[in-house]
Design an enzyme around this catalytic site. Structure first.
Site, PDB file in Angstrom:
ATOM      1  N   HIS A  38      51.364  45.020  32.129  1.00  0.00           N
ATOM      2  CA  HIS A  38      51.664  45.526  33.236  1.00  0.00           C
ATOM      3  C   HIS A  38      52.646  47.127  33.046  1.00  0.00           C
ATOM      4  O   HIS A  38      52.828  47.373  34.037  1.00  0.00           O
ATOM      5  CB  HIS A  38      52.422  44.703  34.071  1.00  0.00           C
ATOM      6  CG  HIS A  38      51.890  43.801  34.180  1.00  0.00           C
ATOM      7  ND1 HIS A  38      51.324  42.650  33.123  1.00  0.00           N
ATOM      8  CD2 HIS A  38      51.436  42.977  35.892  1.00  0.00           C
ATOM      9  CE1 HIS A  38      51.448  41.501  33.994  1.00  0.00           C
ATOM     10  NE2 HIS A  38      51.062  41.230  34.869  1.00  0.00           N
ATOM     11  N   GLU A  59      38.389  42.256  41.157  1.00  0.00           N
ATOM     12  CA  GLU A  59      38.086  43.951  41.064  1.00  0.00           C
ATOM     13  C   GLU A  59      37.029  44.570  41.381  1.00  0.00           C
ATOM     14  O   GLU A  59      36.756  44.993  41.984  1.00  0.00           O
ATOM     15  CB  GLU A  59      39.415  44.199  39.452  1.00  0.00           C
ATOM     16  CG  GLU A  59      40.985  43.593  40.163  1.00  0.00           C
ATOM     17  CD  GLU A  59      41.196  42.529  39.468  1.00  0.00           C
ATOM     18  OE1 GLU A  59      40.093  41.196  39.113  1.00  0.00           O
ATOM     19  OE2 GLU A  59      42.165  42.226  39.476  1.00  0.00           O
ATOM     20  N   GLN A 107      46.399  45.657  42.088  1.00  0.00           N
ATOM     21  CA  GLN A 107      47.497  45.084  42.159  1.00  0.00           C
ATOM     22  C   GLN A 107      48.667  45.703  40.985  1.00  0.00           C
ATOM     23  O   GLN A 107      49.726  46.447  41.199  1.00  0.00           O
ATOM     24  CB  GLN A 107      47.799  43.520  41.364  1.00  0.00           C
ATOM     25  CG  GLN A 107      49.283  42.846  41.999  1.00  0.00           C
ATOM     26  CD  GLN A 107      48.730  41.857  42.251  1.00  0.00           C
ATOM     27  OE1 GLN A 107      48.708  41.179  41.569  1.00  0.00           O
ATOM     28  NE2 GLN A 107      48.951  41.714  43.970  1.00  0.00           N
ATOM     29  N   PHE A 108      47.670  45.883  39.119  1.00  0.00           N
ATOM     30  CA  PHE A 108      48.201  46.859  38.461  1.00  0.00           C
ATOM     31  C   PHE A 108      47.188  47.627  37.933  1.00  0.00           C
ATOM     32  O   PHE A 108      46.188  46.976  38.038  1.00  0.00           O
ATOM     33  CB  PHE A 108      49.109  46.226  37.119  1.00  0.00           C
ATOM     34  CG  PHE A 108      50.431  45.456  37.761  1.00  0.00           C
ATOM     35  CD1 PHE A 108      51.584  45.768  37.636  1.00  0.00           C
ATOM     36  CD2 PHE A 108      50.126  44.399  38.249  1.00  0.00           C
ATOM     37  CE1 PHE A 108      52.554  45.058  38.213  1.00  0.00           C
ATOM     38  CE2 PHE A 108      51.177  43.968  38.737  1.00  0.00           C
ATOM     39  CZ  PHE A 108      52.342  44.601  38.531  1.00  0.00           C
ATOM     40  N   ALA A 109      47.543  49.080  37.591  1.00  0.00           N
ATOM     41  CA  ALA A 109      46.513  50.115  37.020  1.00  0.00           C
ATOM     42  C   ALA A 109      45.376  49.056  35.684  1.00  0.00           C
ATOM     43  O   ALA A 109      43.816  49.514  36.097  1.00  0.00           O
ATOM     44  CB  ALA A 109      46.979  50.966  36.748  1.00  0.00           C
ATOM     45  N   ASP A 110      46.446  48.296  34.978  1.00  0.00           N
ATOM     46  CA  ASP A 110      45.617  47.649  33.934  1.00  0.00           C
ATOM     47  C   ASP A 110      44.479  46.519  34.234  1.00  0.00           C
ATOM     48  O   ASP A 110      43.428  46.747  33.597  1.00  0.00           O
ATOM     49  CB  ASP A 110      46.687  46.817  33.106  1.00  0.00           C
ATOM     50  CG  ASP A 110      48.021  47.666  32.992  1.00  0.00           C
ATOM     51  OD1 ASP A 110      48.643  47.982  34.063  1.00  0.00           O
ATOM     52  OD2 ASP A 110      49.090  47.360  31.813  1.00  0.00           O
ATOM     53  N   PHE A 111      44.997  46.444  35.554  1.00  0.00           N
ATOM     54  CA  PHE A 111      43.620  45.242  35.942  1.00  0.00           C
ATOM     55  C   PHE A 111      42.459  45.755  36.747  1.00  0.00           C
ATOM     56  O   PHE A 111      41.709  45.798  36.530  1.00  0.00           O
ATOM     57  CB  PHE A 111      44.112  44.551  37.337  1.00  0.00           C
ATOM     58  CG  PHE A 111      45.072  43.852  36.666  1.00  0.00           C
ATOM     59  CD1 PHE A 111      45.375  43.534  35.518  1.00  0.00           C
ATOM     60  CD2 PHE A 111      46.554  43.199  37.707  1.00  0.00           C
ATOM     61  CE1 PHE A 111      46.480  42.647  34.997  1.00  0.00           C
ATOM     62  CE2 PHE A 111      47.442  42.347  36.783  1.00  0.00           C
ATOM     63  CZ  PHE A 111      47.947  42.007  35.924  1.00  0.00           C
TER      64      PHE A 111
END
Lengths: 342, 321
Positions: B125, B58, B80-84
């Protein structure tokens, strides 16, 4: 027959090398004197924030800057005064950033080593180590999109930055995309105060490159000769389409992390060892041995450099600093979307 | 013929790629696979060489986008997910967000963040990151709540010369459908009054808009007329529209799916309290998720985030104050 064909080429090459060596040496000299001037200004309280010198790393830095051409990309780090000058930065812009002139490239919004002109391929480092490498990758990828071939991007880092996730991610990324990146690693034995024994456990930093499928070469970072050859060849290989290149220079930082740091932690044995040689002295000895310059010429060059620096500093000291009342307090370019809190 | 929120995001990217040769897409699995959520389905085939799979990096994904933007491209990157995006946080807030301020060189990077809770997604997620990014100067943060906004705001995000954090809600991906894509749109920076009312104002954004509308409908039989404002972007916030609405209703409830400490709802209340104190007939209220990581089990998840039911209860309480 072969001899007669080769000889003129070799002579031409030798002359070119001599010319490059002399130019690189003069950037080293200018950088050393400029750094010394900034240190003096800092001690007398004329510089806000820190001052970070490149003492001991000028050969590697100058070799990097001089190996690049106009149109290439350079992301220097904190000990790259020589490389910046060789890449085309003016003494004026360096002084303006350190002294906070409104006319500098950063206009007082950022200072000291955080300076550059992104549109000219000269990137202003952020403080987070390793973070500039992927930005260089992005410029190189964009050039591939635009079918703009033949340019190279160099990024400088130290032994400490090789421990960052950003370093790993960006070098791997460059390898996957086969980008013409040249990663110049200065192993100066200390990341601030942390010795390399607490930084990495591989035999040699060059070993890291294999893990990414990246070509690597090493050099004695105290020897301008070796630096010009090794960095120059890496730049040539990247330009020729061989993918990312890493070069590792072994040397010693001959100053503190910044001027606030007395560097008392540096092992005295290391200072006495060949790693602790002053690259500038090594280069001067070589110039004299080769009879490319005599002591009188060296003294003249020094005087010229001092004059250049004094002139620039005098001019910058007359320039205005940024004005908080006329400053446009806006962090985005789209004016209508600016929240504009006071 | 109908189009989902997710398809609108795909269509906007296709349109951007068609309209502007400077646009490219970079992210994990976005290539031939079409993305973890299928937001780039078929785009790699339709636009050869311009939709690129990245390594799981990222930090380097965003760093590369910044470099490309400096060189005149208009990258769209997908986390891929905001969390990442926390792994790419440094490049977003320190590199992309500071570039223009430091150098006067704009940084037109669009970072797509599939965000927010869906049933069973758990702590890593489901996160809402808009508050965190809105806190940093130099970023624009968009939070579209409708299919039409998902499309038009994403196109505007790509066209804007600044880094945009585009928060697309995963719960809305399939839940929301529209008849067709919009031909004109309200510009980014303007909030929309989605439902008019005279008794109180609910200010919200993204998936919570639909919970708030349901709550407003539930209060209608009781005689309450609740106005609902969709912020659309949380940075900038359209304070004028919010203030005008509160001026009409005298009561304010802010609803956000993000965690309660600080954040968008707190910011709205701070602005209305300090700039529109005299407009208020009751203390302004807010409703957020609970101050814990997002739970996995649907029973817990439903209680963790604001729902129509919880909003209705909070609204009733405020209407009686």
């Amino acid at each position: 027959m072969l001899q007669t064909v080769l000889e003129p080429q070799t002579a031409e090459k030798a002359a070119l090398f001599r010319e490059t060596y002399l130019a690189a040496y003069r950037f080293m000299l200018l950088a050393r004197l400029l750094d010394d001037k900034f240190a003096a200004l800092w001690r007398s309280g004329r510089i806000h924030g820190g001052v970070f010198l490149g003492r001991g790393q000028e050969a590697l830095s100058a070799a990097t800057g001089i190996s690049l051409k106009k149109g290439d990309v350079f992301a220097p780090l904190i000990r790259d005064a020589a490389g910046r000058l060789a890449f085309g930065e003016t003494v004026l812009d360096a002084a303006r950033t350190y002294l906070g002139s409104a006319r500098g490239p950063m206009g007082g919004r950022d200072g000291n080593v955080h300076r550059g002109k992104p549109k000219e391929g000269y990137l202003p480092m952020i403080s987070h180590l390793g973070a500039m490498i992927s930005v260089v990758n992005g410029i190189l990828l964009a050039r591939r999109f635009k079918n703009h071939a033949g340019t190279v991007g160099a990024a400088s880092i130290g032994d400490g930055a090789t421990s960052t996730g950003a370093f790993h991610e960006a070098l791997n990324q460059a390898a996957v995309e086969k980008l013409p990146l040249v990663l110049v690693v200065a192993n100066n034995h200390y990341a601030y105060s942390t010795p390399i024994s607490r930084q990495f456990a591989c035999r040699d930093l060059a070993d890291k490159a294999a893990g990414y499928g990246v070509e690597v070469d090493s050099m004695d970072g105290t020897d301008l000769n070796a630096c010009l050859e090794t960095v120059g060849q890496a730049v040539d290989r990247a330009r020729a389409g061989r993918g990312p290149q890493m070069v590792v220079a072994t040397l010693l930082r001959l100053c503190g992390h910044g001027e606030h740091d007395d560097a008392g932690y540096i092992d005295p044995e290391l200072k006495k060892s060949p790693v602790g040689r002053d690259c500038q002295k090594v280069a001067e000895d070589y110039l004299i041995r080769q009879k490319w310059a005599d002591p009188a010429t060296l003294a003249t060059w020094r005087t010229e450099a001092v004059h250049k620096i004094e002139e620039a500093i005098a001019q910058v000291q007359r320039e205005p600093g940024p004005d908080p009342f006329t400053e446009e307090w806006r962090a985005i370019s789209t004016q209508r979307l600016n929240e504009g809190h006071e | 013929m109908s189009i989902t929120y997710l398809e609108a995001i795909r269509e906007a990217q296709a349109q951007a790629l068609r309209d502007d040769p400077r646009v490219f897409i970079y992210g994990q699995d976005v290539g031939p696979f079409g993305g973890a959520h299928k937001a780039t389905k078929n785009l790699a085939k339709e636009f050869p060489g311009r939709v690129l799979d990245s390594p799981i990096s990222e930090d380097a994904i965003v760093g590369l986008a910044v470099g490309a933007a400096i060189e005149g491209m208009r990258p769209i990157v997908e986390m891929q997910f905001a969390d990442f995006s926390t792994v790419g946080f440094n490049q977003i807030v320190n590199q992309a967000a500071t570039l223009f301020w430091r150098t006067n060189v704009p940084c037109p990077v669009t970072v797509r963040l599939p965000f927010g809770g869906t049933s069973g997604s758990g702590p890593f997620h489901s996160q809402c990151m808009e508050t965190v990014y809105a806190h940093y100067p130099g970023l624009i943060v968009m939070t579209p709540a409708t299919v039409e906004d998902a499309y038009s705001m994403l196109l505007e995000a790509v066209a804007i010369d600044d880094p945009v954090i585009f928060c697309e809600h995963k719960f809305l991906y399939y839940h929301l459908k529209a008849e067709k894509l919009p031909s004109e749109a309200l510009p980014v920076g303007k909030a929309r009054i989605v439902r008019e009312g005279r008794d109180m104002t609910i200010v919200t954004y993204s998936a919570m808009l639909h919970e708030a509308l349901e709550a407003a409908n539930e209060l209608t039989p009781e005689g309450w007329e609740v106005e609902v404002v969709d912020l659309r972007s949380v940075k900038p916030i359209d304070t004028d529209t919010v203030m005008a609405s509160v001026a009409r209703t005298g009561r304010l409830l802010c609803v956000g799916e993000a965690w309660p400490w600080g954040g968008v709802t707190a910011e709205i209340i701070a602005r209305v309290s300090s700039e529109g104190y005299g407009l208020l007939d009751a203390p302004p209220q807010r409703l957020n998720a609970k101050d814990t990581p997002v739970p996995y089990h649907p029973n817990l998840w439903a209680a963790h985030r604001p729902t129509a039911r919880a909003i209705t209860a909070a609204a009733r309480k405020l209407l009686r104050l």
